[in-house]
Motif scaffolding. Structure first.
Motif, PDB file in Angstrom:
ATOM      1  N   SER A 102       0.831  -1.199   0.000  1.00 56.36           N
ATOM      2  CA  SER A 102       0.000   0.000   0.000  1.00 56.36           C
ATOM      3  C   SER A 102       0.870   1.255   0.000  1.00 56.36           C
ATOM      4  N   LEU A 103       0.513   2.215  -0.836  1.00 52.17           N
ATOM      5  CA  LEU A 103       1.305   3.439  -1.003  1.00 52.17           C
ATOM      6  C   LEU A 103       1.454   4.221   0.297  1.00 52.17           C
ATOM      7  N   ILE A 104       0.509   4.083   1.215  1.00 54.37           N
ATOM      8  CA  ILE A 104       0.575   4.845   2.459  1.00 54.37           C
ATOM      9  C   ILE A 104       1.812   4.461   3.279  1.00 54.37           C
ATOM     10  N   GLU A 105       2.349   3.262   3.050  1.00 53.68           N
ATOM     11  CA  GLU A 105       3.530   2.813   3.773  1.00 53.68           C
ATOM     12  C   GLU A 105       4.798   3.516   3.306  1.00 53.68           C
ATOM     13  N   PHE A 106       4.706   4.264   2.211  1.00 52.79           N
ATOM     14  CA  PHE A 106       5.849   5.005   1.686  1.00 52.79           C
ATOM     15  C   PHE A 106       5.727   6.482   2.084  1.00 52.79           C
ATOM     16  N   GLY A 107       5.550   6.720   3.361  1.00 58.07           N
ATOM     17  CA  GLY A 107       5.454   8.092   3.868  1.00 58.07           C
ATOM     18  C   GLY A 107       4.211   8.818   3.401  1.00 58.07           C
ATOM     19  N   GLY A 108       3.099   8.106   3.249  1.00 57.05           N
ATOM     20  CA  GLY A 108       1.868   8.716   2.738  1.00 57.05           C
ATOM     21  C   GLY A 108       1.284   9.775   3.666  1.00 57.05           C
ATOM     22  N   ARG A 109       0.868  10.912   3.077  1.00 60.83           N
ATOM     23  CA  ARG A 109       0.264  12.015   3.842  1.00 60.83           C
ATOM     24  C   ARG A 109      -0.863  12.643   3.018  1.00 60.83           C
TER      25      ARG A 109
ATOM     26  N   LYS B 136       5.941  12.762  -4.153  1.00 63.94           N
ATOM     27  CA  LYS B 136       5.073  12.950  -5.316  1.00 63.94           C
ATOM     28  C   LYS B 136       3.644  13.156  -4.844  1.00 63.94           C
ATOM     29  N   THR B 137       2.949  14.079  -5.499  1.00 60.49           N
ATOM     30  CA  THR B 137       1.539  14.311  -5.198  1.00 60.49           C
ATOM     31  C   THR B 137       0.679  13.515  -6.174  1.00 60.49           C
ATOM     32  N   TYR B 138      -0.252  12.774  -5.640  1.00 59.93           N
ATOM     33  CA  TYR B 138      -1.160  11.967  -6.460  1.00 59.93           C
ATOM     34  C   TYR B 138      -2.500  12.698  -6.535  1.00 59.93           C
ATOM     35  N   ASP B 139      -2.732  13.324  -7.681  1.00 61.54           N
ATOM     36  CA  ASP B 139      -3.912  14.166  -7.860  1.00 61.54           C
ATOM     37  C   ASP B 139      -5.208  13.430  -7.517  1.00 61.54           C
ATOM     38  N   GLY B 140      -6.032  14.078  -6.727  1.00 66.22           N
ATOM     39  CA  GLY B 140      -7.333  13.532  -6.387  1.00 66.22           C
ATOM     40  C   GLY B 140      -7.319  12.413  -5.352  1.00 66.22           C
ATOM     41  N   ALA B 141      -6.121  12.017  -4.904  1.00 62.68           N
ATOM     42  CA  ALA B 141      -6.031  10.925  -3.929  1.00 62.68           C
ATOM     43  C   ALA B 141      -6.256  11.456  -2.520  1.00 62.68           C
TER      44      ALA B 141
ATOM     45  N   GLY C  90     -11.909  -0.842   8.128  1.00 60.13           N
ATOM     46  CA  GLY C  90     -10.801  -0.985   9.065  1.00 60.13           C
ATOM     47  C   GLY C  90      -9.424  -0.852   8.456  1.00 60.13           C
ATOM     48  N   ARG C  91      -9.329  -0.514   7.182  1.00 58.56           N
ATOM     49  CA  ARG C  91      -8.026  -0.417   6.526  1.00 58.56           C
ATOM     50  C   ARG C  91      -7.755   1.006   6.080  1.00 58.56           C
ATOM     51  N   ARG C  92      -6.732   1.613   6.655  1.00 58.62           N
ATOM     52  CA  ARG C  92      -6.342   2.973   6.304  1.00 58.62           C
ATOM     53  C   ARG C  92      -5.388   2.932   5.111  1.00 58.62           C
ATOM     54  N   ALA C  93      -5.711   3.709   4.081  1.00 57.48           N
ATOM     55  CA  ALA C  93      -4.903   3.661   2.862  1.00 57.48           C
ATOM     56  C   ALA C  93      -5.095   4.931   2.040  1.00 57.48           C
ATOM     57  N   ILE C  94      -4.177   5.143   1.113  1.00 64.89           N
ATOM     58  CA  ILE C  94      -4.337   6.212   0.125  1.00 64.89           C
ATOM     59  C   ILE C  94      -5.237   5.664  -0.978  1.00 64.89           C
ATOM     60  N   ARG C  95      -6.324   6.365  -1.238  1.00 67.20           N
ATOM     61  CA  ARG C  95      -7.303   5.886  -2.202  1.00 67.20           C
ATOM     62  C   ARG C  95      -7.609   6.960  -3.246  1.00 67.20           C
ATOM     63  N   VAL C  96      -8.174   6.524  -4.347  1.00 63.29           N
ATOM     64  CA  VAL C  96      -8.570   7.450  -5.397  1.00 63.29           C
ATOM     65  C   VAL C  96      -9.844   6.929  -6.050  1.00 63.29           C
ATOM     66  N   ARG C  97     -10.705   7.853  -6.460  1.00 55.59           N
ATOM     67  CA  ARG C  97     -11.945   7.449  -7.129  1.00 55.59           C
ATOM     68  C   ARG C  97     -11.681   7.125  -8.593  1.00 55.59           C
ATOM     69  N   SER C  98     -12.562   6.337  -9.170  1.00 53.23           N
ATOM     70  CA  SER C  98     -12.397   5.924 -10.559  1.00 53.23           C
ATOM     71  C   SER C  98     -12.547   7.121 -11.502  1.00 53.23           C
ATOM     72  N   TRP C  99     -11.980   6.991 -12.691  1.00 50.17           N
ATOM     73  CA  TRP C  99     -11.942   8.076 -13.672  1.00 50.17           C
ATOM     74  C   TRP C  99     -13.158   7.998 -14.600  1.00 50.17           C
ATOM     75  N   ASP C 100     -13.808   9.119 -14.766  1.00 55.66           N
ATOM     76  CA  ASP C 100     -14.956   9.223 -15.670  1.00 55.66           C
ATOM     77  C   ASP C 100     -14.447   9.717 -17.023  1.00 55.66           C
TER      78      ASP C 100
ATOM     79  N   GLY D 238     -18.789   7.010  -5.674  1.00 56.64           N
ATOM     80  CA  GLY D 238     -18.643   5.721  -6.319  1.00 56.64           C
ATOM     81  C   GLY D 238     -17.440   4.940  -5.824  1.00 56.64           C
ATOM     82  N   PRO D 239     -17.069   3.901  -6.564  1.00 53.24           N
ATOM     83  CA  PRO D 239     -15.987   3.010  -6.131  1.00 53.24           C
ATOM     84  C   PRO D 239     -14.649   3.746  -6.003  1.00 53.24           C
ATOM     85  N   VAL D 240     -13.859   3.315  -5.038  1.00 52.55           N
ATOM     86  CA  VAL D 240     -12.503   3.839  -4.869  1.00 52.55           C
ATOM     87  C   VAL D 240     -11.538   2.663  -4.888  1.00 52.55           C
ATOM     88  N   ARG D 241     -10.300   2.933  -5.225  1.00 55.67           N
ATOM     89  CA  ARG D 241      -9.287   1.880  -5.223  1.00 55.67           C
ATOM     90  C   ARG D 241      -8.065   2.337  -4.424  1.00 55.67           C
ATOM     91  N   ILE D 242      -7.354   1.391  -3.878  1.00 51.09           N
ATOM     92  CA  ILE D 242      -6.155   1.674  -3.089  1.00 51.09           C
ATOM     93  C   ILE D 242      -4.967   1.859  -4.033  1.00 51.09           C
TER      94      ILE D 242
END
Length: 216
Positions: free
Chosen positions: A104-111, A130-135, A142-152, A162-166
């Motif tokens: 999971s990306l959050i383990e790489f110093g995610g903020r 690196k900044t991940y736009d929209g994340a 119960g799982r904390r993570a960096i997530r992003v919504r699907s692209w329209d 809607g759905p999000v992915r880690i």
């Protein structure tokens, strides 16, 4: 130890033909074969004990990942490959098994600075960011993570609901294999092999002196 052969990152040979071709350690023993065999066995045990921590340390020297995220992701194994020349032609080796599951990306110093920010940040390599736009960072089930919504595609923007992915970073295997030419992975792998070589050679010489003293 049962493991998928495809997950084996590297093999470090300590005796037999392959080791002799690699670093010539068998020449240290001369004709005193019993002393040499005992020294090799004890030095190999010492290398096995240090290999796991050394692997994680060399990965973290190149990647900005928490130590806890690597726990259990690398395992040390041993084995041998025989030759028709008999026992003394055998190759004994140490191998490193690695998980191929991306971390999971959050383990790489995610903020994440909040909703008004451009997105969540993380740094896979040491000293990088690196900044991940929209994340964003959220805890779901119960799982904390960096997530992003699907692209329209029609609206050319991310769905508001809607759905999000880690988001994930490299796997433990990818961080040491260097198979894709990644310079960080190749450097970490090079350092690790050199560390194995130095550790084993130093311990073999020490055991050679100790066994010589005890025999004489």
């Amino acid at each position: 130890m049962a493991s998928n052969r495809n997950n084996n990152l590297l093999k470090y040979y300590v005796s037999g033909r392959r080791a002799k071709g690699f670093h010539g350690l068998t020449d240290l023993a001369g004709e005193v074969l019993n002393r040499y065999d005992m020294s090799v066995q004890r030095a190999f045990v010492g290398l096995q004990r240090r290999a796991g921590p050394a692997t994680a340390q060399e990965v973290r020297a190149s990647y900005n990942i928490r130590a806890s995220a690597l726990r259990g992701k690398y395992r040390v194994g041993t084995g041998e490959r025989g030759y028709s020349t008999g026992k003394r032609g055998r190759d004994d080796f140490l191998s490193i098994w690695a998980s191929t599951r991306q971390i999971s990306l959050i383990e790489f110093g995610g903020r994440w600075a909040g909703r008004k920010s451009r997105g969540a940040t993380a740094g896979i390599g040491v000293g990088e960011s690196k900044t991940y736009d929209g994340a964003f960072i959220a805890t779901i089930k119960g799982r904390r993570a960096i997530r992003v919504r699907s692209w329209d595609r029609a609206q050319q923007k991310r769905h508001g609901r809607g759905p999000v992915r880690i988001l994930r970073g490299p796997s433990p295997f990818e961080m040491l294999s260097g198979a894709d030419g990644n310079s960080r992975a190749l450097e970490a792998r090079r350092r690790l092999i050199e560390r194995f070589h130095t550790t084993y050679l130093t311990e073999l010489r020490r055991q050679w002196r100790v066994n010589g003293s005890s025999n004489g």
